[in-house]
Enzyme design. Sequence first.
Site, PDB file in Angstrom:
ATOM      1  N   GLU A 178     -11.160  -1.914  10.076  1.00 32.92           N
ATOM      2  CA  GLU A 178     -11.996  -1.561   8.940  1.00 32.92           C
ATOM      3  C   GLU A 178     -13.446  -1.946   9.218  1.00 32.92           C
ATOM      4  O   GLU A 178     -13.734  -2.816  10.039  1.00 32.92           O
ATOM      5  CB  GLU A 178     -11.513  -2.290   7.673  1.00 32.92           C
ATOM      6  CG  GLU A 178     -10.043  -2.080   7.336  1.00 32.92           C
ATOM      7  CD  GLU A 178      -9.725  -0.646   6.978  1.00 32.92           C
ATOM      8  OE1 GLU A 178     -10.620   0.032   6.429  1.00 32.92           O
ATOM      9  OE2 GLU A 178      -8.585  -0.203   7.235  1.00 32.92           O
ATOM     10  N   THR A 189      -1.402  -1.717  -4.390  1.00 33.87           N
ATOM     11  CA  THR A 189      -2.843  -1.550  -4.209  1.00 33.87           C
ATOM     12  C   THR A 189      -3.253  -0.135  -4.597  1.00 33.87           C
ATOM     13  O   THR A 189      -2.555   0.829  -4.311  1.00 33.87           O
ATOM     14  CB  THR A 189      -3.254  -1.825  -2.754  1.00 33.87           C
ATOM     15  OG1 THR A 189      -2.643  -0.856  -1.883  1.00 33.87           O
ATOM     16  CG2 THR A 189      -2.821  -3.213  -2.323  1.00 33.87           C
ATOM     17  N   THR A 247      -4.246  -3.456   5.218  1.00 30.37           N
ATOM     18  CA  THR A 247      -3.656  -4.173   4.088  1.00 30.37           C
ATOM     19  C   THR A 247      -3.459  -5.642   4.429  1.00 30.37           C
ATOM     20  O   THR A 247      -3.768  -6.535   3.625  1.00 30.37           O
ATOM     21  CB  THR A 247      -2.301  -3.546   3.702  1.00 30.37           C
ATOM     22  OG1 THR A 247      -2.500  -2.171   3.346  1.00 30.37           O
ATOM     23  CG2 THR A 247      -1.668  -4.276   2.532  1.00 30.37           C
ATOM     24  N   GLU A 270      -6.720  -7.515   4.290  1.00 30.80           N
ATOM     25  CA  GLU A 270      -7.113  -7.856   2.925  1.00 30.80           C
ATOM     26  C   GLU A 270      -6.328  -9.051   2.400  1.00 30.80           C
ATOM     27  O   GLU A 270      -6.887  -9.945   1.737  1.00 30.80           O
ATOM     28  CB  GLU A 270      -6.918  -6.652   2.001  1.00 30.80           C
ATOM     29  CG  GLU A 270      -7.981  -5.579   2.140  1.00 30.80           C
ATOM     30  CD  GLU A 270      -7.993  -4.636   0.939  1.00 30.80           C
ATOM     31  OE1 GLU A 270      -7.452  -5.009  -0.119  1.00 30.80           O
ATOM     32  OE2 GLU A 270      -8.542  -3.530   1.077  1.00 30.80           O
ATOM     33  N   ASN A 298       0.858  -1.181   0.000  1.00 33.03           N
ATOM     34  CA  ASN A 298       0.000   0.000   0.000  1.00 33.03           C
ATOM     35  C   ASN A 298       0.896   1.233   0.000  1.00 33.03           C
ATOM     36  O   ASN A 298       1.541   1.531   1.006  1.00 33.03           O
ATOM     37  CB  ASN A 298      -0.891  -0.012   1.245  1.00 33.03           C
ATOM     38  CG  ASN A 298      -1.776   1.219   1.354  1.00 33.03           C
ATOM     39  OD1 ASN A 298      -1.728   2.104   0.502  1.00 33.03           O
ATOM     40  ND2 ASN A 298      -2.569   1.281   2.398  1.00 33.03           N
ATOM     41  N   PRO A 299       0.968   1.981  -1.096  1.00 29.98           N
ATOM     42  CA  PRO A 299       1.906   3.100  -1.190  1.00 29.98           C
ATOM     43  C   PRO A 299       1.584   4.258  -0.255  1.00 29.98           C
ATOM     44  O   PRO A 299       2.443   5.103   0.016  1.00 29.98           O
ATOM     45  CB  PRO A 299       1.780   3.546  -2.656  1.00 29.98           C
ATOM     46  CG  PRO A 299       0.415   3.111  -3.058  1.00 29.98           C
ATOM     47  CD  PRO A 299       0.162   1.823  -2.323  1.00 29.98           C
TER      48      PRO A 299
END
Length: 306
Positions: A275, A43, A72, A75, A12-13
Amino acid sequence: MTRRQRARLIYNPSAGKEALRNQLPDLLDILERGGLEVSCAMTRGANDASVAARQASLEHFDYVIAAGGDGTINEVVNGLSDMEYRPTLGVLPAGTTNDLARALCLPRDLKKACEIIVGRHAMPMDVGRIGDGYFINIAGCGRLTELTYEVPSKLKTHLGQLAYYVKGLEKLPGLKSIHLDIDSPDFAYEGKAMLCLIANSNSVGGFEKLAPNAKLHDGLFDVILVKQLSLPELVTLARLALKGQHVNSDRVVYFQTETLTISSPDLVELNLDGEFGGHLPQRFHCLKHHMKVLVAEPEGTKLLDR
């Protein structure tokens, strides 16, 4: 010639303060020099990490490395958990809170975390299942648990964990209890509560002693139920939680179980690893040793003995 083991790095950047993006070339170099053949998947939106993890499983990668925060990792775990073949999980903790990394005693320094990955020392890890989904750290319900997915990404990027405290102070005056019906082979409860946490690891929201007896490999959830209390009592309880002493309070119920069902006459949202995770009612089941995760060898031994 011996085949080089393959790793799919899913990153995830925007995780944490975006340090991952800047360090990525150095991290890939460490992994490659450690004998891994690495390919990347970045992502860009919701569920991208799940799709990439599932594809890595179908292609029989040896490792899937989740680089980002707990969202992340959640997921990635959801992408792998339904698969018959599940690559070993590696973690690069680039998020704000990094609960799984804390529970696994992984360093926050991404280069040091890469060195642990190339060491290839794996330990078994439980996974929580809820309906068709999975979680690795925590499932929670109650108004306070909604903080983690209500904090804007930009605020987390600039303020880090302080963003959660800022949001928490904003919401404290409006906190209300909810009615919960909890049923398990080990405990039953019906009544008002401020929140209920179903922990798979000892680190929850950065509090490393919130579930002091939790282990990632014991096949059990640690359930923490906070009964209805006043605002001053809640503040006192939060202070005790920093030391792991909250479990001795008469306002807290703490028990372990493999499975439980929670329902409510109220509309209650669920938080899964920080989340949004749908609404009650739900049934929760701990899948013992469902995955393998890479850890430092001495720390891995301590974690299994703990």
